[in-house]
Design an enzyme around this catalytic site. Structure first.
Site, short mmCIF file in Angstrom:
data_model
loop_
_atom_site.label_atom_id
_atom_site.label_comp_id
_atom_site.label_asym_id
_atom_site.label_seq_id
_atom_site.Cartn_x
_atom_site.Cartn_y
_atom_site.Cartn_z
N GLU A 112 -6.93 -7.54 -1.10
CA GLU A 112 -7.36 -7.41 0.29
C GLU A 112 -8.77 -6.85 0.34
O GLU A 112 -9.09 -5.89 -0.37
CB GLU A 112 -6.47 -6.45 1.10
CG GLU A 112 -5.11 -6.95 1.48
CD GLU A 112 -4.39 -5.95 2.39
OE1 GLU A 112 -5.08 -5.17 3.10
OE2 GLU A 112 -3.16 -5.93 2.37
N GLU A 153 0.81 -1.22 0.00
CA GLU A 153 0.00 0.00 0.00
C GLU A 153 0.85 1.28 0.00
O GLU A 153 0.78 2.11 0.91
CB GLU A 153 -0.96 0.00 1.19
CG GLU A 153 -1.99 -1.11 1.13
CD GLU A 153 -2.92 -1.16 2.33
OE1 GLU A 153 -3.95 -1.85 2.24
OE2 GLU A 153 -2.60 -0.51 3.36
#
Length: 673
Positions: free
Chosen positions: A312, A153
């Protein structure tokens, strides 16, 4: 060339982040037994494991990871192997404290969270390259390896650092980008407020200043910070390509516009072998499934329309919002299959087993604290079975009806200080226009403003404050060649350096819209305006109005009150073979529906009035056939019309005419022919 799908994966990806280092090794065998029961096909491993892999500088411990990968391979579970460069160990920061990022206010962050990284720091870059090299040398040809997962991320929670290392790096970036300091002065407009620079050495990051700083400098620093993170990704990717040839490399994006605003995913999408995304529902009272669909459409678009992977999301509640409700029964499957409908090649979660310690111990997982005697576990097993039934859709592509333009650089520029109204929110307009298209059952592709738009009958521009001349020319050609364009207010105003285009606003769009804007007239909080049409229709607006002067455009709705009373509020301009619409106020849901309804008629898109609200229908098509996904987000059974008969893949039933979709359920039909 690297693969563009996970190596060795013959079914849809299903699994999650697996962090076995949080548990005694005796638990691992129980984990893989449960993975087999749930139908898990792939897990992500090692993302936060640097301190375990290199417990002291230059001393490595791979034994535990060797055993883990062997166990997963023996049980048929593929591995998305992380480079742990998002979380350098404590010993690294003790030796290199300057690798911790510094805020614009001059405060240096401390170790103890995650992603506390100055991406310009040479010591961090060297250490990241070393641990990546060691992992690739050891596991580059491991039989369990499906793909590489670099970092985690990027941009969350820190993207920009303002330290002296970044200042020096920024100067080098500016010299590479502009060539001369005079070119920087020209681009930034430094003649204003006496900010002119005589050499690159005088330029610093946009640190804290007594009042607002130079907006073009701030915009370039956002570009620099994004490019610097991307440099580090490319460095790791190239090591992996060299030492682990043929294995795809990715990093997990966060394309939901509410979750990461510091990364230009158009640029990042060109660098990864597989586009992957993390998505978490923002439970703020809005229809969360609409934001989910929007994020999935945007991710697919960043992938160039190719299949991508949801890497995710959550089985139930998260733990980082002010209030974190659980998902309703069946919602996890709807969320997962909604992503699959819009192009994902599976559904992965954070995480496999719910943590007992640490910051995310209340974040839901595939194996909850309550274990296998829970609703979440039963739904996980059921979802694994559903995804196992859909293997044949791999490689197919989602079909879109219309395009929406989006540009992260424009969003960055719009978000800088001292714009005409802080109530104007580019993301809010994107959400609002998208929701209207969603409610009309149109599937949306997102597109860069300079992309080829010729295949779309309708292109929507909800908020594009920054627009290059090339983008403006692109939209003019699109309309002249028969396209239908809808543009919202405060678009086409500045160029790539945040300089107002010469002449009247909206400079980049004057010709295609057939109008000029003499003056912006934002509204105060609580103020509203009425806009009326010649047919007696009345719409409501707030936040923004403009003094619009038609230069070939016809007036469709007119301001009925306020300072702009009597002036055009919504216009329509015929240009060549096409039509361009402009709306100069912030319309509510009803107004946007009326506006887009007219534009959809111009675009000759057939209305889809036979589909219930909140029942989404999306198609994926490819060599293996055509598949219709029907996702019922309501509490009422629904029926979806079918153009042709087919086989419903989750139940195995034949269906024709109208497809029954029970309340809260998903159906996937492989259409005949």
């Amino acid at each position: 060339m690297p693969e563009t799908t996970p190596r060795g994966l013959t079914r849809l990806a299903f699994g999650g982040d697996y962090n076995p280092e949080q548990w005694p090794e005796s638990v691992w065998h129980e984990d893989v037994r449960l993975m087999r029961e749930a139908g898990v096909t792939m897990v992500s491993v090692g993302i936060f494991s640097w301190a375990l892999l290199e417990p002291t500088p230059g001393a490595y411990d791979f034994g535990w990871l060797d055993r883990l990968l062997g166990l997963l391979h023996d049980n048929g579970v593929r591995v998305d192997l992380g480079t742990p460069t998002v979380a350098p160990p404590a010993w690294f920061y003790r030796t290199h404290p300057e690798a911790l990022p510094v805020t614009a206010e001059g405060v240096r962050y401390e170790f103890g969270s995650r992603a506390a990284i100055c991406h310009s720091n040479a010591d961090y870059r060297a250490a990241a390259a070393t641990i990546t090299t060691r992992l690739a040398e050891r596991y580059g040809d491991h039989p369990a390896l499906a793909m590489w997962h670099v970092h985690n991320e990027y941009g969350v929670p820190v993207s920009a650092c303002y330290c002296d290392s970044c200042a020096a790096h920024f100067r080098r970036w500016l010299e590479t980008t502009y060539g001369t300091v005079d070119a920087v002065n020209d681009a930034w407009g430094t003649a204003f407020w006496g900010q002119r620079y005589a050499d690159f050495g005088q330029i610093n990051p946009p640190r804290l200043t007594p009042t607002v700083g130079n907006p073009a400098q701030a915009l370039d620093y956002k570009r620099f910070a994004d490019a610097t993170m991307r440099e580090n990704f490319v460095m790791e990717r190239d090591i992996l390509h060299r030492l682990s040839p043929g294995v795809p490399v990715t990093t997990n994006f966060m394309t939901a516009l509410s979750q990461c605003d510091s990364v230009d995913y158009w640029a990042w999408g060109r660098e990864v072998d597989i586009v992957t995304n993390d998505h978490y529902l923002i439970t703020d009272g809005r229809r969360t499934h609409v934001n989910l669909a929007m994020a999935a459409d945007l991710t697919r678009s960043v992938a160039g329309g190719a299949p991508w992977l949801l890497l995710e999301h959550s089985t139930s509640g998260v733990n980082w919002q002010p209030r974190n409700p659980a998902k309703a029964p069946g919602q996890m499957a709807r969320n997962s299959l909604g992503h699959v409908a819009r192009g994902s090649e599976g559904a992965m979660f954070f995480q496999w087993r719910q943590s007992r310690r640490g910051a995310e111990k209340f974040h839901s997982a595939m194996v909850p604290h309550g274990g296998t005697e829970t609703r979440v576990w039963r739904e996980v097993v059921e979802l694994g079975s559903c995804l196992g039934s859909l293997a044949q859709i791999r490689g197919t592509r989602t079909e879109a009806d219309v395009a929406m333009l989006w540009d992260w650089h424009s969003w960055w520029a719009q978000s800088l200080a001292w714009r005409p109204s802080e109530d104007h929110d580019a993301r809010e307009r994107a959400d609002a226009f998208y929701e209207t298209l969603y409610d009309r059952h149109l599937t949306v592709d997102f597109a860069h403003p300079e992309a080829d738009l010729s295949s779309y009958p309708l292109v929507v521009v909800p908020a594009l404050y920054l627009m290059t001349r090339a983008a403006g020319d692109n939209l003019r050609a699109y309309v002249e060649n028969g396209g239908t364009l809808v543009v919202s207010y405060f678009s086409g105003i500045v160029d790539e350096h945040d300089a107002v285009h010469e002449g009247s606003c909206p400079g980049a769009l004057r010709d295609v819209l057939g109008l000029t804007v003499e003056e912006f007239s934002p509204l105060l909080p609580g103020e509203r305006v009425r806009v009326t049409g010649p047919d007696g229709s009345e719409l409501g607006g707030d936040v923004w109005t403009e003094f619009v002067v038609p230069r070939g455009a016809e007036t469709v709705w007119t301001y009925a009150d306020g300072l702009t009373a009597g002036h055009p509020a919504v216009t329509r301009h015929r240009l060549g073979e096409g039509t361009a619409w402009y709306v100069s106020t912030r319309l509510g849901a009803d107004g946007l529906d009326a506006l887009l309804g007219r534009a959809i008629e111009d675009a000759r898109i057939a209305p889809r009035t036979d589909l219930p609200r909140d029942v989404e229908v999306v198609r994926r098509t490819g060599a293996s056939g055509s598949y219709l996904f029907a996702v019922n987000h309501t509490v009422t059974d629904a029926k979806v019309p079918l153009d042709t008969a087919g086989t419903e893949l989750l139940t195995g039933e034949r269906t024709a005419g109208r497809l029954p979709v029970p309340a809260g359920a998903v159906r996937v039909v492989r259409l005949d022919g």
